[in-house]
Design an enzyme around this catalytic site. Structure first.
Site, PDB file in Angstrom:
ATOM      1  N   CYS A 141       9.554  -9.395   4.228  1.00  0.00           N
ATOM      2  CA  CYS A 141       9.169  -9.559   6.001  1.00  0.00           C
ATOM      3  C   CYS A 141       8.956 -10.789   6.386  1.00  0.00           C
ATOM      4  CB  CYS A 141       7.746  -8.710   6.080  1.00  0.00           C
ATOM      5  SG  CYS A 141       6.527  -9.262   5.132  1.00  0.00           S
TER       6      CYS A 141
ATOM      7  N   PRO B  58       0.729  -1.197   0.384  1.00  0.00           N
ATOM      8  CA  PRO B  58      -0.063  -0.042  -0.078  1.00  0.00           C
ATOM      9  C   PRO B  58       0.862   1.075  -0.029  1.00  0.00           C
ATOM     10  CG  PRO B  58       0.201  -0.645   2.201  1.00  0.00           C
ATOM     11  CD  PRO B  58       0.847  -1.857   1.208  1.00  0.00           C
ATOM     12  N   GLY B  59       2.309   1.285  -0.204  1.00  0.00           N
ATOM     13  CA  GLY B  59       2.954   2.268  -0.469  1.00  0.00           C
ATOM     14  C   GLY B  59       3.719   2.907   0.828  1.00  0.00           C
ATOM     15  N   GLY B  60       3.891   2.045   1.927  1.00  0.00           N
ATOM     16  CA  GLY B  60       4.748   2.620   3.055  1.00  0.00           C
ATOM     17  C   GLY B  60       6.196   2.887   2.325  1.00  0.00           C
ATOM     18  N   LYS B  61       6.550   2.113   1.600  1.00  0.00           N
ATOM     19  CA  LYS B  61       8.175   2.470   1.215  1.00  0.00           C
ATOM     20  C   LYS B  61       8.089   3.187   0.208  1.00  0.00           C
ATOM     21  CE  LYS B  61       9.184  -2.215   3.443  1.00  0.00           C
ATOM     22  NZ  LYS B  61       7.774  -2.371   3.431  1.00  0.00           N
TER      23      LYS B  61
HETATM   24  C1  LIG Z   1       5.052  -6.806   0.815  1.00  0.00           C
HETATM   25  S1  LIG Z   1       4.133  -6.222  -0.063  1.00  0.00           S
HETATM   26  C2  LIG Z   1       4.544  -4.725  -0.437  1.00  0.00           C
HETATM   27  C3  LIG Z   1       4.538  -3.616   0.819  1.00  0.00           C
HETATM   28  C4  LIG Z   1       4.937  -2.260   0.358  1.00  0.00           C
HETATM   29  N1  LIG Z   1       6.171  -2.212  -0.185  1.00  0.00           N
HETATM   30  C5  LIG Z   1       4.741  -1.345   1.384  1.00  0.00           C
HETATM   31  O1  LIG Z   1       5.812  -0.983   1.965  1.00  0.00           O
HETATM   32  O2  LIG Z   1       4.021  -0.631   1.790  1.00  0.00           O
HETATM   33  C6  LIG Z   1       4.209  -6.789  -1.746  1.00  0.00           C
HETATM   34  C7  LIG Z   1       3.290  -6.298  -2.824  1.00  0.00           C
HETATM   35  O3  LIG Z   1       3.515  -7.099  -3.917  1.00  0.00           O
HETATM   36  C8  LIG Z   1       2.477  -7.085  -4.871  1.00  0.00           C
HETATM   37  N2  LIG Z   1       2.629  -8.267  -5.930  1.00  0.00           N
HETATM   38  C9  LIG Z   1       2.612  -9.620  -5.710  1.00  0.00           C
HETATM   39  N3  LIG Z   1       3.025 -10.251  -6.868  1.00  0.00           N
HETATM   40  C10 LIG Z   1       3.309  -9.047  -7.810  1.00  0.00           C
HETATM   41  C11 LIG Z   1       3.939  -8.921  -9.058  1.00  0.00           C
HETATM   42  N4  LIG Z   1       4.012 -10.132  -9.676  1.00  0.00           N
HETATM   43  N5  LIG Z   1       4.137  -7.854  -9.536  1.00  0.00           N
HETATM   44  C12 LIG Z   1       3.946  -6.768  -8.910  1.00  0.00           C
HETATM   45  N6  LIG Z   1       3.454  -6.604  -7.625  1.00  0.00           N
HETATM   46  C13 LIG Z   1       3.104  -7.799  -7.007  1.00  0.00           C
HETATM   47  C14 LIG Z   1       1.312  -7.208  -3.922  1.00  0.00           C
HETATM   48  O4  LIG Z   1      -0.111  -7.045  -4.513  1.00  0.00           O
HETATM   49  C15 LIG Z   1       1.643  -6.461  -2.666  1.00  0.00           C
HETATM   50  O5  LIG Z   1       0.940  -5.265  -2.586  1.00  0.00           O
END
Ligand SMILES: C[S@@+](CC[C@H](N)C(=O)[O-])C[C@H]1O[C@@H](n2cnc3c(N)ncnc32)[C@H](O)[C@@H]1O
Length: 480
Positions: free
Chosen positions: A239, A120-123
């Site tokens: 994580c 959701p965009g934290g990073k």
């Molecule tokens: C660990 S979360 C990211 C959290 C985010 N970086 C943050 O800090 O808020 C992983 C994200 O990867 C996305 N995702 C999963 N498979 C993917 C793919 N093949 N291509 C792009 N995004 C993908 C998921 O929808 C999810 O939102």
């Protein structure tokens, strides 16, 4: 003596000695401290101290993140403050503040950055802060449902330099080879963080699922490396503390590209160095992998996390793939006309806001989509022409035959520059207002129909409202 250990910890029995295993077990029973990261676009270095006093929080600086703070006490009001609703900070576990801090950004550079799995965009908000909202940040996620959360968070952060795309990360490297100075891959993972919170719950992961995740992580990391320029940097993070999703993924890419990539040692400012593992079970990993960092919950008082900074020393062979294309016109955008631009500029001047200065300093141009006016980074339009996007830049307002109405996103980011047409509400009205209710008003300093900047007695920006007889209509957006 080692206590009875839960099933999900069985795999860690061989990775830690008995004392460490006991400490890990102990830490898993402790509540995870909340954390917040300050938005330097809206708040300043003195803000955490002011919040500490106003809300009774005990804030401790996160050692590896100058804008990050952990709370030493329970803070049930963390998500309900005015400052949170107006995007002055992001609620984030301290561990999640590590990946972006690993990048070696050059001062005053305006790089192109890809956040490959961003929702959701934290990073993404952290990347924007680190770059001072300069350069270009492309925030991508393949999951359309998660994009609305990403969009809301970037709007709340007030960034002008970000563009959201909705594509499979695996293809981004072949579509956009060597286009980015920095790429963040905060990979989809099992979430085996070993220390749970409301956001991170614990569950058992089957070996089939683990294997599927690993294969996807390897493909995504290869794509991230393809998207980075030579001498560019890629951060890989998860994580999860499962070696199959961490060291094994780095090891696979180091084997594939032994000459082209290297892992940078973890910087000194990270106080405790818990290196990547050289072996887990029957698997041995490349020596280089030990330069990664494992945030073990018992060592850092955070959730479990894994991160590594990879430098792409040289080009890697990348088969090309035809990019998807969508013209701005097809996406519904038209360049604003000179007359429209003049009307918007003079309307914003009435609030004291200088739109031409913003467009020039941030390299933005104005586009119209229906009634909506958006300022889009020119860098995106020139370097990534026709690449489909979900949203770009900052929402400036709405233009219709009734005139121009400024957007909350713009007024919230540049609240201090919206110095005219302000209306103060009482402290007793703040909660009602933030719940998006209209308010009765007694004094009418502005004519009916006027859009005013709403503030409280401490002059904190609270959104925009429209005067309608004796009512202040609430124009806070629904994502707020
Ligand atoms: C660990 S979360 C990211 C959290 C985010 N970086 C943050 O800090 O808020 C992983 C994200 O990867 C996305 N995702 C999963 N498979 C993917 C793919 N093949 N291509 C792009 N995004 C993908 C998921 O929808 C999810 O939102």
């Amino acid at each position: 003596m080692t206590r009875q250990i839960p099933r999900q910890l069985e795999a860690y029995r061989d990775l830690l000695n008995e004392t460490e295993l006991n400490q890990l077990l102990e830490s898993m029973n402790q509540p995870l401290p909340s954390g917040l990261r300050v938005n330097p676009l809206k708040a300043d270095a003195a803000s955490p101290k002011a919040w500490q006093q106003a809300y009774g929080w005990q804030l401790e600086q996160v050692p590896f993140c100058p804008t990050g703070w952990q709370l030493g006490n329970e803070a049930s009001n963390l998500s309900r403050t005015v400052e949170h609703q107006m995007g002055h900070y992001y609620i984030q576990d301290a561990a999640s503040m590590l990946p972006v801090e690993l990048f070696e950004f050059k001062p005053d550079a305006e790089p192109s950055v890809l956040d490959m799995t961003a929702a959701p965009g934290g990073k993404t908000t952290h990347l924007i802060s680190q770059l001072g909202d300069r350069g270009l940040v492309v925030a991508n996620d393949s999951n359309l449902q998660r994009i609305s959360g990403l969009k809301g968070n970037l709007q709340r952060w007030g960034s002008t330099s970000a563009v959201i795309t909705n594509q499979p990360g695996e293809r981004m490297g072949r579509w956009l080879p060597e286009q980015f100075d920095y790429v963040l891959l905060d990979a989809p993972c099992s979430g085996e963080a070993l220390r749970t919170s409301e956001r991170h719950t614990s569950r058992l992961v089957s070996s089939h699922e683990r294997n599927t995740l690993q294969q996807r992580q390897i493909k995504l990391l290869e794509s991230a490396l393809q998207a980075a320029r030579p001498n560019g940097q890629v951060v890989y993070s998860t994580c999860s503390l499962a070696p199959e999703e961490d060291e094994a993924v780095l090891d696979a890419l180091l084997k594939r590209y032994p000459e082209q990539i290297e892992i940078r040692p973890i910087p000194q400012r990270v106080p405790i160095h818990a290196p990547g593992l050289l072996a887990a079970g029957a698997q041995a990993y490349a020596e280089e992998v030990s330069k990664a960092l494992r945030l073990w919950p018992h060592l850092y008082n955070t959730a479990g996390f894994f991160a590594a900074l990879i430098v792409k020393r040289d080009q890697i062979a990348t088969p090309s793939l035809e990019r998807p294309q969508q013209t701005l016109a097809k996406a519904g955008y038209k360049a604003v006309t000179n007359d429209e631009q003049q009307q918007i500029i003079s309307s914003l001047q009435n609030y004291g806001f200088n739109l031409p200065a913003l467009l020039a300093s941030q390299g933005l141009s104005l586009w119209r989509n229906g009634k909506s006016i958006q300022a889009i980074p020119e860098r995106w339009l020139s370097n990534f022409e026709h690449f489909p996007f979900v949203s770009a830049g900052i929402h400036i307002g709405k233009l219709s035959r009734h005139g121009f109405q400024p957007a909350h996103d713009l007024a919230s980011r540049y609240a201090a520059q919206f110095s005219q047409q302000r209306l103060t509400i009482s402290d007793q009205q703040i909660d009602e207002w933030l719940a998006r209710r209209d308010l009765p008003i007694k004094q009418r300093a502005y004519p009916d129909g006027s859009i005013v900047v709403v503030e409280d007695q401490q002059q904190r920006y609270l959104g925009l409202g429209q005067i309608n007889a004796n009512i202040l209509e609430n124009l806070l957006p629904h994502w707020q």
